[in-house]
Design a protein around this motif. Structure first.
Motif, short mmCIF file in Angstrom:
data_model
loop_
_atom_site.label_atom_id
_atom_site.label_comp_id
_atom_site.label_asym_id
_atom_site.label_seq_id
_atom_site.Cartn_x
_atom_site.Cartn_y
_atom_site.Cartn_z
N VAL A 64 -0.05 15.19 50.23
CA VAL A 64 -0.71 15.62 49.00
C VAL A 64 -1.80 14.64 48.60
CG1 VAL A 64 1.33 16.83 48.16
CG2 VAL A 64 1.00 14.44 47.56
N LEU A 65 -2.74 15.15 47.78
CA LEU A 65 -3.80 14.31 47.25
C LEU A 65 -4.28 14.92 45.94
CD1 LEU A 65 -5.51 11.81 48.09
CD2 LEU A 65 -7.22 13.41 48.88
N PRO A 66 -4.35 14.12 44.87
CA PRO A 66 -4.88 14.66 43.62
C PRO A 66 -6.37 14.94 43.76
CG PRO A 66 -4.18 12.37 43.34
CD PRO A 66 -3.91 12.75 44.76
N GLN A 70 -8.37 10.37 42.79
CA GLN A 70 -8.04 9.36 41.77
C GLN A 70 -6.60 9.55 41.30
OE1 GLN A 70 -10.27 6.98 41.16
NE2 GLN A 70 -11.60 8.02 42.63
N GLY A 71 -5.90 8.45 41.07
CA GLY A 71 -4.54 8.51 40.57
C GLY A 71 -3.53 8.97 41.59
N ALA A 72 -3.74 8.63 42.86
CA ALA A 72 -2.85 9.08 43.93
C ALA A 72 -1.44 8.56 43.75
CB ALA A 72 -3.42 8.67 45.28
N GLU A 73 -1.28 7.30 43.41
CA GLU A 73 0.06 6.72 43.26
C GLU A 73 0.79 7.33 42.06
OE1 GLU A 73 1.77 4.88 45.35
OE2 GLU A 73 0.03 5.00 46.68
N GLU A 74 0.06 7.61 40.98
CA GLU A 74 0.65 8.24 39.81
C GLU A 74 1.14 9.65 40.16
OE1 GLU A 74 -0.79 9.92 35.46
OE2 GLU A 74 -2.00 8.39 36.46
N ALA A 75 0.32 10.39 40.90
CA ALA A 75 0.70 11.74 41.32
C ALA A 75 1.91 11.70 42.24
CB ALA A 75 -0.47 12.42 42.02
N LEU A 76 1.92 10.74 43.15
CA LEU A 76 3.04 10.61 44.08
C LEU A 76 4.34 10.31 43.34
CD1 LEU A 76 3.29 10.80 47.14
CD2 LEU A 76 3.00 8.34 47.26
N SER A 77 4.28 9.43 42.36
CA SER A 77 5.50 9.11 41.62
C SER A 77 5.96 10.31 40.78
CB SER A 77 5.31 7.86 40.77
OG SER A 77 4.86 8.14 39.50
N ALA A 78 5.03 11.08 40.22
CA ALA A 78 5.40 12.28 39.45
C ALA A 78 6.04 13.33 40.35
CB ALA A 78 4.17 12.85 38.75
N LEU A 79 5.50 13.50 41.55
CA LEU A 79 6.07 14.46 42.49
C LEU A 79 7.47 14.02 42.92
CD1 LEU A 79 2.91 15.16 44.64
CD2 LEU A 79 4.15 16.85 43.28
N ARG A 80 7.61 12.74 43.20
CA ARG A 80 8.93 12.24 43.62
C ARG A 80 9.95 12.34 42.49
NH1 ARG A 80 6.63 7.11 47.11
NH2 ARG A 80 6.15 8.33 48.99
N ARG A 81 9.52 12.15 41.27
CA ARG A 81 10.39 12.26 40.11
C ARG A 81 10.90 13.70 39.94
NH1 ARG A 81 6.90 9.70 36.86
NH2 ARG A 81 6.11 11.64 36.01
N ASN A 82 10.06 14.67 40.29
CA ASN A 82 10.39 16.10 40.11
C ASN A 82 10.75 16.78 41.43
OD1 ASN A 82 9.71 16.66 37.17
ND2 ASN A 82 7.93 15.52 37.90
N ARG A 83 11.15 15.98 42.40
CA ARG A 83 11.45 16.48 43.74
C ARG A 83 12.49 17.60 43.74
NH1 ARG A 83 12.50 12.31 48.32
NH2 ARG A 83 11.24 11.24 46.81
N SER A 84 13.57 17.44 42.98
CA SER A 84 14.64 18.46 43.02
C SER A 84 14.18 19.78 42.39
CB SER A 84 15.90 17.94 42.33
OG SER A 84 15.63 17.63 41.00
N GLU A 85 13.41 19.70 41.32
CA GLU A 85 12.92 20.93 40.69
C GLU A 85 11.91 21.64 41.61
OE1 GLU A 85 10.94 22.46 36.51
OE2 GLU A 85 11.38 20.34 36.77
N LEU A 86 11.08 20.88 42.28
CA LEU A 86 10.13 21.47 43.23
C LEU A 86 10.87 22.09 44.41
CD1 LEU A 86 7.42 18.68 43.10
CD2 LEU A 86 7.11 21.06 42.40
N ARG A 87 11.90 21.41 44.88
CA ARG A 87 12.69 21.94 45.99
C ARG A 87 13.33 23.27 45.60
NH1 ARG A 87 17.79 18.77 48.84
NH2 ARG A 87 18.19 20.33 50.45
#
Length: 137
Positions: A64-66, A70-87
């Motif tokens: 993924v890439l925002p 810009q803000g790649a690490e922030e996006a990555l941490s948000a995606l990882r935080r919501n991993r179960s809901e996305l799954r």
């Protein structure tokens, strides 16, 4: 006699490619619609460039890439935080035997393409390429 069911070429199988593309499209749709209950994630525009699956289809790695990079690490941490809901959202839309674990990585292919363009535009490389074309003609 049955064909060899194991992929001996080292690359992904046709099934892995097909499932990866289905997951990519579904994940892109979920992120675009803002179906996740995280305001930080919903305010970001994230591109899902590719999804690679493990041979048993139980692990999917989404690259993924925002938007704008810009803000790649922030996006990555948000995606990882919501991993179960996305799954859960992805598995609801797909008819797979197992719901794959989704892992997120930054997509660096755009950076590599820019670097390749930069290298090919250098004078000495362009000169060598022109010489090779002249030799072939």
């Amino acid at each position: 006699m049955a064909k060899n069911r194991f992929n001996t070429g080292g690359g992904p199988s046709q099934r892995q490619l097909r499932v990866g593309e289905l997951i990519r499209r579904t994940l892109s749709d979920v992120l675009a619609r803002g179906d996740v209950h995280d305001p930080d994630l919903n305010r970001m525009s994230i591109t899902v460039g590719e999804v690679r699956t493990s041979p048993d289809l139980k692990i999917a790695t989404a690259f993924v890439l925002p938007l704008g990079g810009q803000g790649a690490e922030e996006a990555l941490s948000a995606l990882r935080r919501n991993r179960s809901e996305l799954r859960r959202s992805v598995s609801k839309a797909l008819t797979l035997k197992f719901s794959p674990e989704i892992r997120f990585e930054i997509d660096e292919t755009f950076d590599r393409m820019d670097e390749t363009r930069r290298l090919l535009s250098q004078d000495n490389v362009r000169r060598d390429l022109e010489e090779d074309e002249d030799d072939e003609a």
